[in-house]
Design a protein around this motif. Structure first.
Motif, PDB file in Angstrom:
ATOM      1  N   SER A 468      39.051  43.891  37.749  1.00  0.00           N
ATOM      2  CA  SER A 468      38.675  45.205  38.273  1.00  0.00           C
ATOM      3  C   SER A 468      37.926  45.081  39.593  1.00  0.00           C
ATOM      4  O   SER A 468      37.435  44.000  39.954  1.00  0.00           O
ATOM      5  N   GLU A 509      36.157  51.907  39.896  1.00  0.00           N
ATOM      6  CA  GLU A 509      35.514  50.671  39.490  1.00  0.00           C
ATOM      7  C   GLU A 509      36.365  49.874  38.503  1.00  0.00           C
ATOM      8  O   GLU A 509      36.371  48.638  38.526  1.00  0.00           O
ATOM      9  N   ASP A 510      37.112  50.577  37.634  1.00  0.00           N
ATOM     10  CA  ASP A 510      37.893  49.872  36.622  1.00  0.00           C
ATOM     11  C   ASP A 510      39.348  49.648  37.035  1.00  0.00           C
ATOM     12  O   ASP A 510      40.148  49.124  36.256  1.00  0.00           O
ATOM     13  N   ALA A 511      39.715  50.025  38.252  1.00  0.00           N
ATOM     14  CA  ALA A 511      41.092  49.817  38.734  1.00  0.00           C
ATOM     15  C   ALA A 511      41.318  48.341  39.044  1.00  0.00           C
ATOM     16  O   ALA A 511      40.383  47.632  39.459  1.00  0.00           O
ATOM     17  N   PRO A 512      42.544  47.828  38.865  1.00  0.00           N
ATOM     18  CA  PRO A 512      42.812  46.402  39.167  1.00  0.00           C
ATOM     19  C   PRO A 512      42.773  46.152  40.671  1.00  0.00           C
ATOM     20  O   PRO A 512      43.307  46.934  41.461  1.00  0.00           O
TER      21      PRO A 512
END
Length: 581
Positions: A468, A509-512
């Protein structure tokens, strides 16, 4: 044990002296130049003794000057082909062709394995001694240059000094063959070293003079090109002979292309490698039955045709047969070169040119001997290269400066046309057909050695592309590194991530972090040289490129800034070597 203790310091001192003193290098060139002269005459005599035994000619006779040859004697050609096929069988495990002096100086810093020199020399002597239409000059240059390379490596000479020594001795071998020191010196500069360098002048001149003086002092015969006296040169002759130079350029291109086409046809044929010289020898027999002038290099035939008044039809026949014989000999695997064959064919071209001019109503007559000399130089330049080399051969054969200036004019015309339309001499063209890109002996080996594998950084940070943005920002804060390499689940290369791009924009924030990778399919292999690397940097307009292996595993990272700095350093070093600084 005591001898060893004494020898090691002496050798170490000698090595230091050679690396720091120009005078010591000149002294070494003097010694090796004398050896080059002896080896040249030894090879020439071995080949001539073979011809005397096989063809029954006299000690002072030349094979190509015979009026006729007993057909039974021509069995020597297929026997030579069988012997040469045996060489192919013995060398069948070799994965590469032998390195010649031009390739060694251009790509390998002057390093020539002695086995390669012995192989080239033995095959060339066998081919010429059996009567194939090839010359010995390649063997002269190879053995002399090979000796210099072995001695230079043993003495741990610097790269540039080793190249100079190899070129000097190769030129000395050729100069000794013709009894022409200037020809040998310019052969070294133009053909083997690839440039006229101040640092090379003294060693090259010394080696060439030493070779010629050694041969003369021992009373050994050289292939002197003794030609008839030339006529005075007038201004209009420069234009005529410039045209002759252009004609010779076209003839030279045709010959080089014909050899390549023949080699390609033979490789694609059903004839096995071992039998190709034998098959070529069978094809040469009909040519030899028509005229012995097609056999061997053509020393005797050149003198014969210049001193006898022969018809244009006869000259044209010899011209076509000699080209065909040379093409068949080289195309079917006989070893040798076109150095003297190009001199012989050039002299015939010049005589035909003079004869045709004389048939034009109202045209000023052209002296056939002058035209032969000019054609000899121009066609040799077209095939072998080296305008000054061949012009100096004319000067040392005639001692006529006016004729030499005309030879220079024709040679420059021939050289320019060949370079513009074809771009190669025969030696560099054969390397080109093997996949090399060199056009002269100028040192480009450092370019080949300056590879991505040598310049890459191995400590490049990596992260999985599935990580992430929050994880990325925690591990690589702004200012810590410039780029990070992304990898897939298997650890293979997946692209490059700029740290600044990971902190810029509105990324979840949690996106690859794999969303912002670039250059996924653009990578370098470790063996790509600096020229290819810089072209790729310019094409992709990027500052970094990843170096990956065959299975796309990451090996390292290369930056454009570092590559250009290393390239500039090597260029500056090459310039210092060029001027002897």
């Amino acid at each position: 044990m005591i001898r060893t203790r004494l020898f090691v310091p002496v050798l170490a001192g000698l090595r230091r002296r050679l690396r720091t003193s120009e005078a010591a290098l000149i002294a070494l060139a003097l010694l090796l130049g004398s050896c080059a002269g002896l080896m040249t005459m030894l090879q020439a005599n071995v080949a001539h003794v073979m011809q005397r035994i096989l063809y029954g000619i006299g000690a002072d006779d030349r094979l190509s000057a015979q009026t006729m040859i007993d057909p039974i004697r021509l069995i020597a050609l297929p026997l030579g082909g069988i012997a040469l096929g045996g060489f192919v069988w013995l060398a069948r495990s070799r994965r590469r062709a032998p390195i010649d002096v031009v390739e060694a100086n251009a790509l390998h810093g002057g390093v020539i394995p002695m086995r390669d020199s012995l192989t080239v020399s033995a095959q060339t002597i066998l081919s010429n001694g059996a009567g194939a239409s090839v010359g010995l000059e390649a063997a002269y240059a190879q053995m002399a240059g090979g000796l210099a390379s072995v001695v230079g490596q043993w003495l741990r000479l610097r790269r540039n000094d080793l190249r100079i020594l190899v070129g000097a001795c190769a030129g000395a071998g050729v100069g000794a063959a013709f009894g022409a020191p200037l020809t040998g010196a310019f052969y070294a500069f133009e053909i083997v070293i690839g440039a006229y360098t101040p640092a090379a002048i003294a060693p090259v001149a010394t080696a060439s003079l030493a070779a010629v003086v050694t041969v003369r002092a021992l009373g050994l015969p050289a292939y002197l090109v003794v030609l008839p006296a030339a006529e005075p040169i007038v201004s209009s002759d420069y234009f005529l002979y410039a045209a002759l130079g252009l004609i010779c350029a076209l003839v030279g291109i045709v010959i080089m292309q014909a050899v390549t086409v023949m080699e390609g046809m033979v490789r694609r044929s059903f004839i096995p490698d071992l039998a190709r010289p034998f098959a070529g020898a069978l094809l040469l027999i009909p040519f030899a039955l028509l005229t012995p002038q097609v056999l061997s290099a053509g020393h005797g035939a050149l003198h014969l045709d210049l001193t006898m008044k022969v018809s244009l039809g006869f000259l044209a026949t010899i011209f076509l047969l000699k080209i065909a014989a040379s093409v068949v000999s080289l195309g079917f695997g006989f070893r040798g070169g076109l150095f003297f064959a190009s001199l012989f064919l050039g002299s015939i071209t010049g005589q035909i040119f003079a004869g045709l001019i004389s048939m034009i109503p109202g045209a000023s007559p052209v002296n056939a001997n002058d035209a032969a000399l000019i054609g000899m130089a121009a066609l040799a330049v077209a095939v072998v290269g080296g305008p000054m080399t061949m012009s100096m051969l004319v000067l040392e054969a005639t001692h006529d400066f006016a004729l030499t200036s005309t030879a220079i004019t024709a040679s420059l015309c021939a050289s320019t046309l060949v370079r513009e339309t074809f771009g190669f001499s025969f030696s560099t063209w054969r390397l080109h057909t093997r996949g090399e890109t060199i056009r002269s002996a100028r040192d480009v080996g450092w370019v080949k050695n300056l590879t991505a594998g040598r310049m890459m950084r191995r400590d490049t940070p990596t992260i999985e592309e599935s990580a992430s943005f929050a994880e990325f920002r925690r591990r690589f804060p702004l200012g810590s590194v410039r780029v990070v390499i992304a990898t897939d689940e298997a650890g293979a290369y997946a692209g490059i991530i700029r740290v600044s791009a990971a902190f810029a924009g509105d990324h979840k924030e949690d996106a690859p972090v794999g969303e912002i990778v670039h250059l996924k399919e653009t990578t370098l292999s470790p063996d790509q040289d600096v020229s290819a690397i810089m072209r790729l940097f310019e094409a992709k307009e990027t500052d970094e490129l990843a170096v990956v292996g065959e299975d796309r595993n990451l090996l390292g990272l290369v930056t454009e800034k570092y590559v250009r700095r290393r390239y500039t350093e090597e260029i500056e070093k090459a310039q210092r070597d060029l001027f002897g600084d």
